[in-house]
Design a protein around this motif. Structure first.
Motif, short mmCIF file in Angstrom:
data_model
loop_
_atom_site.label_atom_id
_atom_site.label_comp_id
_atom_site.label_asym_id
_atom_site.label_seq_id
_atom_site.Cartn_x
_atom_site.Cartn_y
_atom_site.Cartn_z
N LEU A 30 0.82 -1.20 0.00
CA LEU A 30 0.00 0.00 0.00
C LEU A 30 0.85 1.26 0.00
N SER A 33 2.56 2.07 -3.25
CA SER A 33 1.69 2.58 -4.31
C SER A 33 1.23 4.01 -4.05
N LYS A 34 1.64 4.59 -2.91
CA LYS A 34 1.20 5.93 -2.55
C LYS A 34 2.40 6.84 -2.32
N LYS A 40 -4.88 11.28 5.50
CA LYS A 40 -5.77 10.51 4.64
C LYS A 40 -6.91 9.91 5.45
N ILE A 42 -9.43 6.83 5.06
CA ILE A 42 -9.63 5.61 4.27
C ILE A 42 -10.84 4.87 4.81
N GLU A 170 -10.30 7.65 -0.03
CA GLU A 170 -10.18 6.43 -0.81
C GLU A 170 -10.78 5.28 -0.01
N THR A 200 -8.75 1.88 -3.63
CA THR A 200 -7.32 1.55 -3.64
C THR A 200 -7.10 0.08 -3.95
#
Length: 244
Positions: A30, A33-34, A40, A42, A170, A200
């Motif tokens: 995770l 990919s960010k 954030k 989520i 997300e 995501t």
């Protein structure tokens, strides 16, 4: 902010989940990919009970706080049937998310510290019906104070899950690899796409590695969403919960 007493036996499930290396492996993927995992919100969603959504929220929160040093807030937004607080050993909290949405408490009063490195806003087991769409507005201040907010949503296709989708930057979708659950998962993903909240990835939980289970590649083809984590079925989690 309220401080919980020493963790109870009801919280042993979190310790068991925290031991699962797959959770940490998932977070590595995770984070890779960010570019920015700060401030954030989520939402963790599913449209079927029993898939391990609430357990995933607790395990992710614990790992984000302890392995990655993130300041984490967990929010139980399953207004009708809350479980996150119970699984953390919080029974009949005086102040909850319901009070926050009802303007009977401020954010600070609704937040409780836990013994696991993260904070939580629990829900009331019984409370009058409120407008769940105030969730995003009420969490706006918290977003400035926490690196990551994880919202445990309702598992039903109703206003509660919609409120989580709208309040989130997300989403992560929790499902199991069986056809019945995946049919519900497809509805959740379709709804999220309609609300234009980015998904995501999928957390595939309670996996037995049997031939009758739907294959990962088929799940990704059906949903159009990547499977980011595959978590094995863990009897020790159920055993820990039974000790509460």
């Amino acid at each position: 902010k309220r401080l919980l007493k020493k963790p109870t036996k009801a919280s042993l499930w979190l310790q068991k989940l925290f031991e699962i290396q797959k959770i940490k492996d998932f977070l590595i993927v995770l984070f890779a990919s960010k570019n920015n995992m700060k401030n954030k919100t989520i939402g963790i969603i599913s449209i079927k009970g029993g898939v391990g959504k609430t357990s995933a929220v607790g395990a992710l929160g614990a790992s984000l706080a302890n392995d990655y040093g993130k300041k984490v807030l967990l929010v139980d937004a399953n207004f009708s049937a809350p479980n996150l607080g119970l699984q953390l050993g919080i029974y009949n909290p005086e102040v909850t998310l319901h009070h926050l949405l009802d303007d009977k408490s401020d954010l600070k009063g609704a937040i409780q510290e836990t013994g696991y490195g993260f904070d939580v806003i629990p829900c009331s087991q019984i409370y009058k019906k409120l407008n769940p769409f105030k969730l995003g507005e009420k969490l706006r201040e918290a977003k400035k104070k926490y690196d990551i907010i994880l919202i445990d949503s309702s598992p039903n296709m109703n206003e509660e899950i919609l409120a989580t989708m709208i309040a989130s930057d997300e989403l992560l979708v929790v499902t199991t690899p069986d056809h019945v659950t995946l049919s519900s998962t497809l509805h959740a993903i379709k709804l999220a796409k309609e609300k234009r909240t980015p998904i995501t990835g999928i957390i595939l939980n309670k996996v037995y590695n049997k031939k009758f289970e739907v294959r990962i590649e088929d799940i990704e083809a059906l949903t159009g969403v990547n499977v980011l984590a595959v978590l094995p079925h863990e009897l020790s989690v159920l055993q820990a919960l039974s000790n509460s």
